[in-house]
Design a protein around this motif. Structure first.
Motif, PDB file in Angstrom:
ATOM      1  N   UNK A  30      14.743  -7.769 -46.309  1.00  0.00           N
ATOM      2  CA  UNK A  30      13.493  -8.306 -45.991  1.00  0.00           C
ATOM      3  C   UNK A  30      13.124  -8.465 -44.706  1.00  0.00           C
ATOM      4  N   UNK A  31      13.998  -8.569 -43.627  1.00  0.00           N
ATOM      5  CA  UNK A  31      13.445  -8.500 -42.308  1.00  0.00           C
ATOM      6  C   UNK A  31      12.770  -7.153 -41.900  1.00  0.00           C
ATOM      7  N   UNK A  32      13.236  -5.973 -42.516  1.00  0.00           N
ATOM      8  CA  UNK A  32      12.413  -4.731 -42.181  1.00  0.00           C
ATOM      9  C   UNK A  32      11.443  -4.655 -42.959  1.00  0.00           C
ATOM     10  N   UNK A  33      11.315  -4.746 -43.925  1.00  0.00           N
ATOM     11  CA  UNK A  33      10.173  -4.221 -44.863  1.00  0.00           C
ATOM     12  C   UNK A  33       9.161  -5.427 -45.636  1.00  0.00           C
ATOM     13  N   UNK A  34       9.514  -6.598 -45.160  1.00  0.00           N
ATOM     14  CA  UNK A  34       8.871  -7.586 -46.054  1.00  0.00           C
ATOM     15  C   UNK A  34       9.031  -7.973 -47.410  1.00  0.00           C
ATOM     16  N   UNK A  35       9.654  -7.105 -48.198  1.00  0.00           N
ATOM     17  CA  UNK A  35      10.065  -7.142 -49.603  1.00  0.00           C
ATOM     18  C   UNK A  35      11.282  -8.299 -49.778  1.00  0.00           C
ATOM     19  N   UNK A  36      11.104  -9.331 -50.460  1.00  0.00           N
ATOM     20  CA  UNK A  36      11.820 -10.261 -50.898  1.00  0.00           C
ATOM     21  C   UNK A  36      12.591 -10.321 -52.030  1.00  0.00           C
TER      22      UNK A  36
END
Length: 605
Positions: A54-60
């Motif tokens: 999530x930190x690297x890509x914004x995908x949660x």
């Protein structure tokens, strides 16, 4: 405890953080880095400090991976997140690809990575996953490199601290067996197999073995910890010192040595020359390489706690029933609220979640929700693993279906239930689809089966009515459930894919067939049930196991097409509703309007 609805991700996250990751990669001499969703503990839920994907890509989402190169990056998600990823991915930076278990290896091996060095974190990948990645990288011409320092951890400024919730004992009134007995029984098993020790890496198993719980992750009462169980019955528990107090030490006793989790590698080194069991499905590659480097004889095998943890004892089963009876009261109150208080054009999916959580909390015994509630109205319900947020939250309207999948964590048990209801008058199509799902649900409840039967053998029963109508659903039919532990627990499972673990008395499983039409609605009916038997049926000669239902909550009578049910199926619904009414009706004395509603909801078909 409260569920949050903010989207803690999105395109701007990748725009901000991918450059930082690439800088850290370059400093480490890497041309690329593989980012799995999993953390060091392979938990379903992770503390914020471990949410690297999530930190690297914004995908949660709860499953996926990323592959970051110096000039491009890929994000891999499965079908559950096909819509979510469109909203969260920075498409100019991330190419969206399909993720299929065990990993995106076929895609990676098709890239031209000649001469490049690609890093991965061996603490985040099981040996099987790491082997798949390494093989794919070699086929693509790259050199895989296990890194000792994750470049994300270096680049992540302001990273949240690791959680330090106190671990605490869980009373034998809930566990039914003291920890020493569990350790002695498993130690005897190790000794019989000629093993000196077992490394226990899954926090769920550690919590079960020592009868401890904690608060390091949401929805699961876990202390992040590891353990080594010796064939003597003695054990080493590795846990952050801040989580341990005198009460916990007294509970653990003299046979359990408590160590700082930072000293785990030293603990593994002490197994030099020993024959040690570790589970390649839950222990990372780092455990296996560390043990082998220290000249331990490693035996790959299933977690020694997995099966005994799944075989609930009498106390745990009684606790599970008590938790479900209590939870049934909350569900009845919630379904009454949906039918009488929810207002089309005004009530939203988030309103429903908040109302359900508030009602559960009013029991005074809820410790947490067991997973983030799936509250799907209309088309959102067609996404089997939908998670509502402030941007996606739909408003109720007449003539649609609403699917709610939720659960609670109580000291005496973990619940998980799905109900589908109509907002306004349902169509004939809705009733037909609901009834086909109900037929599969009933079949999975009443089935009898001999010793050695696995969930794979039974899965077709839940799908039979749908298949005969040319329909299917894309998820499994049932998962194991813990006892005030994880809502998703192995090793048993009911699904199309092969499962080698036979269903046995005391195992709790979900029964949740469904049907989904993209853009329109989703239907799922879920109860929890446990395996009973074996017993010989009158006139038969082979002992048979069966299921006993735990969940007590009414079905949607106005969604049942009676013409599609057999006489036996109608009798099952009536008998189930009679049990629901008899069990939770007397508990609704403080809510007479709900008590009256329940009588109607559970009236014979």
């Amino acid at each position: 405890m409260r569920q949050t609805f903010d989207v803690r991700g999105g395109p701007d996250v990748a725009r901000e953080n991918l450059p930082k990751l690439r800088e850290a990669m370059t400093q480490a001499g890497l041309d690329g880095f593989y980012v799995p969703h999993e953390d060091e503990f392979q938990n379903e839920y992770q503390p914020e400090a471990n949410q690297r994907l999530a930190w690297a890509t914004g995908f949660t989402g709860s499953a996926g991976a990323a592959f970051v190169l110096t000039d491009k990056a890929y994000i891999f998600v499965d079908g559950r997140y096909a819509i979510q990823i469109q909203d969260q991915a920075a498409k100019e930076l991330l190419t969206i690809e399909t993720f299929e278990p065990p990993g995106p290896w076929a895609f990676i091996e098709g890239l031209d990575l000649s001469g490049q060095t690609i890093g991965y974190d061996p603490k985040l990948m099981t040996p099987t996953a790491a082997d798949g990645l390494k093989a794919a990288l070699k086929d693509a011409g790259a050199t895989p490199k296990a890194v000792s320092k994750n470049p994300i951890d270096k680049a992540w400024k302001g990273r949240p601290r690791q959680p330090m919730a106190k671990a605490y004992p869980l009373d034998t009134a809930f566990t039914g067996q003291v920890s020493a007995e569990k350790r002695e029984q498993i130690a005897a098993h190790l000794k019989k197999k000629g093993l000196d020790a077992a490394v226990i890496t899954a926090p769920h198993s550690v919590a079960w073995l020592f009868n401890i719980r904690g608060g390091d992750v949401k929805c699961s009462p876990l202390p992040m910890s590891r353990a080594i169980l010796h064939s003597s019955g003695e054990a080493d528990l590795f846990i952050a010192p801040k989580k341990v107090d005198d009460e916990l030490r007294a509970h653990l006793g003299n046979q359990v040595a408590v160590h700082d989790i930072a000293d785990l590698s030293k603990g593994l080194a002490n197994l030099k020359g020993k024959k040690v069991q570790a589970d390649p499905a839950t222990a990372s590659e780092w455990f296996f390489t560390t043990l082998k480097r220290n000249k331990a004889d490693v035996v790959p095998a299933m977690d020694v706690c997995a099966l005994p943890k799944a075989l609930k004892n009498e106390t745990e089963l009684k606790g599970a029933q008590a938790a479900h009876d209590r939870d049934g009261v909350a569900i009845a109150r919630f379904l009454h609220w949906i039918e009488t208080k929810a207002k089309p054009g005004k009530t939203t999916e988030i309103d429903a979640v908040r109302t359900l959580e508030k009602i559960r909390e009013e029991s005074g015994e809820l410790k947490d929700i067991s997973f983030e509630t799936i509250s799907g109205f209309g088309a959102n319900g067609a996404m089997a693993h939908y998670r509502v947020n402030k941007e996606s939250s739909a408003t109720f309207e007449e003539g649609h279906l609403f699917l709610v999948d939720s659960g609670g964590q109580y000291f005496d048990g973990t619940t998980d239930i799905t109900r589908t209801v109509a907002i306004g008058e349902p169509t004939a199509e809705m009733k037909r689809h609901y009834t086909l799902v109900l037929k599969g649900h009933i079949a999975m409840t009443v089935v009898r089966f001999p010793e050695g039967t696995t969930g794979t053998h039974l899965d077709v029963l839940a799908r039979h009515a749908l298949w005969q109508a040319g329909m299917d659903y894309g998820h499994g039919t049932g998962h194991g459930v813990g006892s005030f532990l994880g809502v998703h627990e192995g090793p048993q499972r009911i699904a199309k894919g092969w499962n080698s673990v036979p269903l046995a008395a005391g195992m709790i499983v979900s029964n949740e067939p469904g049907y989904y039409i993209a853009g329109k609605y989703g239907i799922r009916i879920e109860n929890l049930q446990y395996v009973v038997g074996p017993e010989t049926i009158e006139g038969g000669d082979t002992p048979m196991f069966g299921f006993e239902v735990l969940t007590v909550a009414p079905l949607a009578r106005n969604l049942i097409d009676l013409s599609l049910l057999t006489d036996e199926e109608r009798a099952w619904v009536d008998d189930y509703h009679a049990r629901v009414k008899d069990t939770i009706g007397p508990r609704l004395g403080d809510w007479p309007e709900v008590q009256s509603w329940l009588s109607d909801a559970c009236a014979p078909l």
